[in-house]
Design a protein around this motif. Structure first.
Motif, PDB file in Angstrom:
ATOM      1  N   LYS A  86       0.830  -1.199   0.000  1.00  0.00           N
ATOM      2  CA  LYS A  86       0.000   0.000   0.000  1.00  0.00           C
ATOM      3  C   LYS A  86       0.865   1.249   0.000  1.00  0.00           C
ATOM      4  O   LYS A  86       0.620   2.197  -0.737  1.00  0.00           O
ATOM      5  N   ASN A  87       1.884   1.247   0.853  1.00  0.00           N
ATOM      6  CA  ASN A  87       2.822   2.368   0.916  1.00  0.00           C
ATOM      7  C   ASN A  87       4.226   1.831   0.683  1.00  0.00           C
ATOM      8  O   ASN A  87       4.709   0.975   1.435  1.00  0.00           O
ATOM      9  N   SER A  88       4.882   2.310  -0.346  1.00  0.00           N
ATOM     10  CA  SER A  88       6.209   1.831  -0.704  1.00  0.00           C
ATOM     11  C   SER A  88       7.277   2.813  -0.234  1.00  0.00           C
ATOM     12  O   SER A  88       7.240   3.994  -0.570  1.00  0.00           O
ATOM     13  N   THR A  89       8.204   2.321   0.565  1.00  0.00           N
ATOM     14  CA  THR A  89       9.321   3.148   1.024  1.00  0.00           C
ATOM     15  C   THR A  89      10.630   2.447   0.710  1.00  0.00           C
ATOM     16  O   THR A  89      10.699   1.217   0.632  1.00  0.00           O
ATOM     17  N   ILE A  90      11.676   3.230   0.533  1.00  0.00           N
ATOM     18  CA  ILE A  90      13.008   2.704   0.286  1.00  0.00           C
ATOM     19  C   ILE A  90      13.978   3.467   1.180  1.00  0.00           C
ATOM     20  O   ILE A  90      13.900   4.696   1.285  1.00  0.00           O
ATOM     21  N   SER A  91      14.844   2.755   1.863  1.00  0.00           N
ATOM     22  CA  SER A  91      15.781   3.409   2.765  1.00  0.00           C
ATOM     23  C   SER A  91      16.781   4.259   1.974  1.00  0.00           C
ATOM     24  O   SER A  91      16.991   4.052   0.786  1.00  0.00           O
ATOM     25  N   PHE A  92      17.399   5.196   2.677  1.00  0.00           N
ATOM     26  CA  PHE A  92      18.369   6.085   2.040  1.00  0.00           C
ATOM     27  C   PHE A  92      19.505   5.274   1.417  1.00  0.00           C
ATOM     28  O   PHE A  92      19.910   5.528   0.281  1.00  0.00           O
ATOM     29  N   SER A  93      20.007   4.283   2.156  1.00  0.00           N
ATOM     30  CA  SER A  93      21.124   3.471   1.664  1.00  0.00           C
ATOM     31  C   SER A  93      20.723   2.670   0.429  1.00  0.00           C
ATOM     32  O   SER A  93      21.464   2.602  -0.557  1.00  0.00           O
ATOM     33  N   GLU A  94      19.534   2.052   0.469  1.00  0.00           N
ATOM     34  CA  GLU A  94      19.057   1.283  -0.686  1.00  0.00           C
ATOM     35  C   GLU A  94      18.897   2.180  -1.901  1.00  0.00           C
ATOM     36  O   GLU A  94      19.182   1.773  -3.034  1.00  0.00           O
ATOM     37  N   CYS A  95      18.422   3.391  -1.666  1.00  0.00           N
ATOM     38  CA  CYS A  95      18.226   4.343  -2.756  1.00  0.00           C
ATOM     39  C   CYS A  95      19.562   4.675  -3.420  1.00  0.00           C
ATOM     40  O   CYS A  95      19.675   4.695  -4.644  1.00  0.00           O
ATOM     41  N   MET A  96      20.592   4.919  -2.594  1.00  0.00           N
ATOM     42  CA  MET A  96      21.912   5.250  -3.137  1.00  0.00           C
ATOM     43  C   MET A  96      22.507   4.070  -3.909  1.00  0.00           C
ATOM     44  O   MET A  96      23.124   4.240  -4.956  1.00  0.00           O
ATOM     45  N   ILE A  97      22.297   2.855  -3.394  1.00  0.00           N
ATOM     46  CA  ILE A  97      22.784   1.657  -4.083  1.00  0.00           C
ATOM     47  C   ILE A  97      22.104   1.521  -5.436  1.00  0.00           C
ATOM     48  O   ILE A  97      22.738   1.182  -6.442  1.00  0.00           O
ATOM     49  N   ILE A 158      27.088   9.044  -7.749  1.00  0.00           N
ATOM     50  CA  ILE A 158      26.758   8.622  -6.391  1.00  0.00           C
ATOM     51  C   ILE A 158      27.439   9.526  -5.370  1.00  0.00           C
ATOM     52  O   ILE A 158      26.882   9.806  -4.297  1.00  0.00           O
ATOM     53  N   TYR A 159      28.636  10.031  -5.685  1.00  0.00           N
ATOM     54  CA  TYR A 159      29.314  10.963  -4.783  1.00  0.00           C
ATOM     55  C   TYR A 159      28.496  12.243  -4.633  1.00  0.00           C
ATOM     56  O   TYR A 159      28.291  12.740  -3.513  1.00  0.00           O
ATOM     57  N   LEU A 160      28.011  12.776  -5.740  1.00  0.00           N
ATOM     58  CA  LEU A 160      27.210  13.994  -5.688  1.00  0.00           C
ATOM     59  C   LEU A 160      25.863  13.747  -5.013  1.00  0.00           C
ATOM     60  O   LEU A 160      25.358  14.611  -4.294  1.00  0.00           O
ATOM     61  N   ALA A 161      25.280  12.562  -5.250  1.00  0.00           N
ATOM     62  CA  ALA A 161      24.004  12.230  -4.605  1.00  0.00           C
ATOM     63  C   ALA A 161      24.167  12.157  -3.089  1.00  0.00           C
ATOM     64  O   ALA A 161      23.311  12.638  -2.336  1.00  0.00           O
ATOM     65  N   LEU A 162      25.270  11.572  -2.634  1.00  0.00           N
ATOM     66  CA  LEU A 162      25.536  11.481  -1.193  1.00  0.00           C
ATOM     67  C   LEU A 162      25.842  12.843  -0.591  1.00  0.00           C
ATOM     68  O   LEU A 162      25.697  13.031   0.620  1.00  0.00           O
ATOM     69  N   SER A 163      26.274  13.775  -1.424  1.00  0.00           N
ATOM     70  CA  SER A 163      26.612  15.117  -0.939  1.00  0.00           C
ATOM     71  C   SER A 163      25.402  16.042  -0.850  1.00  0.00           C
ATOM     72  O   SER A 163      25.496  17.133  -0.288  1.00  0.00           O
ATOM     73  N   LEU A 164      24.263  15.616  -1.404  1.00  0.00           N
ATOM     74  CA  LEU A 164      23.064  16.453  -1.367  1.00  0.00           C
ATOM     75  C   LEU A 164      22.438  16.450   0.028  1.00  0.00           C
ATOM     76  O   LEU A 164      22.312  15.395   0.646  1.00  0.00           O
ATOM     77  N   TYR A 175       8.997   5.124  -9.700  1.00  0.00           N
ATOM     78  CA  TYR A 175       9.117   3.782  -9.131  1.00  0.00           C
ATOM     79  C   TYR A 175      10.572   3.410  -8.850  1.00  0.00           C
ATOM     80  O   TYR A 175      10.863   2.275  -8.457  1.00  0.00           O
ATOM     81  N   LEU A 176      11.505   4.360  -9.037  1.00  0.00           N
ATOM     82  CA  LEU A 176      12.915   4.099  -8.771  1.00  0.00           C
ATOM     83  C   LEU A 176      13.598   5.351  -8.254  1.00  0.00           C
ATOM     84  O   LEU A 176      13.051   6.447  -8.321  1.00  0.00           O
ATOM     85  N   CYS A 177      14.795   5.162  -7.718  1.00  0.00           N
ATOM     86  CA  CYS A 177      15.626   6.289  -7.299  1.00  0.00           C
ATOM     87  C   CYS A 177      16.561   6.643  -8.447  1.00  0.00           C
ATOM     88  O   CYS A 177      17.251   5.754  -8.975  1.00  0.00           O
TER      89      CYS A 177
END
Length: 291
Positions: A86-97, A158-164, A175-177
Motif C-alpha cells: 500500500k505504501n512503498s518506502t526505500i531506505s536512504f542506503s538502498e536508494c543510493m545503491i 553517487i558521490y554527488l548524490a551522497l553530498s546532497l 518507481y525508482l531512485c
C-alpha cells in the motif's frame, strides 16, 4: 559525505496508486522481468557452453546479456514487490545503491554496444586482419576498459548524490531512485548540479549514439563490395545491432538531455528502457541469428 541529512527513507509513488492498476502492473512487470532473466540467461549459458559461439562477437554479446540482467535486477525486483504494498518506502542506503547500480550497468551496456560496433566494423571492413586485430587479449582488455569506464561516471553521480542535503520532502513521484529525481528533493540550490545529468548521462548517451550510428553507416556502405551471401549475413547482424541501439538510446537520450523539465510521459519512457529494451534484446539477437 552526508551533509545535514535528516531523511532516512524515501516514499516511492510508483506508476500508479490505483489498487486495480497496481495488480495489472505487477503481472505485466513480473512476466517482463522473468522473460528478461530467461532470455539473457539462455544466451549467457549457450555462449559459455557452445564451442561454435567462440567468436569475439559472442564474447561481447555475453557481456551485453550480463549487463542487461544486472541492469534489470537493480530495478525490477524492488519495483515488482512495491506494487503489492500500500505504501512503498526505500531506505536512504538502498536508494543510493540503486542509483549507483542503475547507472553503472547502464553505462556498461553503452560501452559494450560500442565494442560490438567496433567488432563488426573490423570484421566487415578489415576481414583479412580480423582475428589478428580482435584477438582474445584485445577483447579482454576492451571489456576491462568498459567496466572501468562504467565505474567512473557512476561513481561521480553517487558521490554527488551522497553530498546532497535532504531535510524536508521525501516523496519521489516514480518507481525508482535516480539522481535527477533526488535533485528535486534536495534542500539547497541545485541549479548547477542539475546540469550534471546532461553533461554526464545525457552527453554520454548522445555522443555514443551518434558514434554508433555513424559507424554503422560506414559499415553498411562498405557492404556494397561484399558478395550477396556474405552481405546478407553481415546485414542481418548489423540490423540487429542497430535495432538494439535505437531502442536503448532513444528513451535514454529523451530522459537525460533535459536538466529540469518533467513530462507526464517520463515514467512510461523510463519503463521502456528499464524493462522493455532488456526484454527485447534477447529476442532480437536470437530470432535474427541463425547460429
Amino acid at each position: 559525505m552526508l551533509l545535514n541529512n535528516n531523511v532516512t527513507e524515501f516514499i516511492l509513488l510508483g506508476l500508479t496508486q490505483d489498487p486495480v492498476k497496481k495488480k495489472r502492473v505487477f503481472v505485466v512487470f513480473l512476466l517482463s522481468y522473468l522473460g528478461t532473466l530467461l532470455g539473457n540467461s539462455l544466451i549467457i549459458v549457450t555462449i559459455k557452453t557452445s564451442r561454435a559461439l567462440g567468436s569475439p562477437m559472442y564474447f561481447f554479446l555475453f557481456y551485453l546479456s550480463l549487463s542487461d540482467t544486472c541492469f534489470s535486477t537493480s530495478i525490477a525486483p524492488r519495483m515488482i514487490v512495491d506494487t503489492l504494498l500500500k505504501n512503498s518506502t526505500i531506505s536512504f542506503s538502498e536508494c543510493m545503491i540503486q542509483v549507483f547500480s542503475f547507472h553503472f550497468f547502464g553505462c556498461l551496456e553503452i560501452f559494450v554496444l560500442i565494442l560490438m560496433a567496433v567488432d563488426r566494423y573490423v570484421a566487415i571492413c578489415k576481414p583479412l586482419h580480423y582475428m589478428s586485430i580482435m584477438n582474445w587479449q584485445v577483447c579482454s582488455m576492451l571489456v576491462g576498459v568498459a567496466w572501468v569506464g562504467a565505474w567512473v561516471p557512476s561513481s561521480v553521480q553517487i558521490y554527488l548524490a551522497l553530498s546532497l542535503p535532504f531535510c524536508g520532502p521525501n516523496v519521489i513521484d516514480h518507481y525508482l531512485c535516480d539522481f535527477q529525481l533526488l535533485l528535486k528533493l534536495a534542500c539547497t540550490d541545485t541549479y548547477m548540479t542539475n546540469l550534471l545529468p546532461v553533461s554526464n548521462s545525457g552527453a554520454t548517451c548522445t555522443v555514443s549514439f551518434v558514434m554508433l550510428m555513424f559507424s554503422y553507416v560506414i559499415i553498411l556502405h562498405s557492404l556494397r563490395k561484399h558478395r550477396t551471401e556474405g552481405r546478407k549475413k553481415a546485414l542481418s547482424t548489423c540490423i540487429s545491432h542497430i535495432f538494439v541501439v535505437i531502442f536503448f538510446f532513444g528513451p535514454s537520450i529523451f530522459i537525460y538531455t533535459r536538466p529540469t523539465e518533467t513530462f507526464l510521459m517520463d515514467k512510461m519512457i523510463t519503463v521502456f528502457y528499464t524493462f522493455g529494451t532488456h526484454l527485447i534484446n534477447p529476442l532480437i539477437y536470437t530470432l535474427r541469428n541463425a547460429e
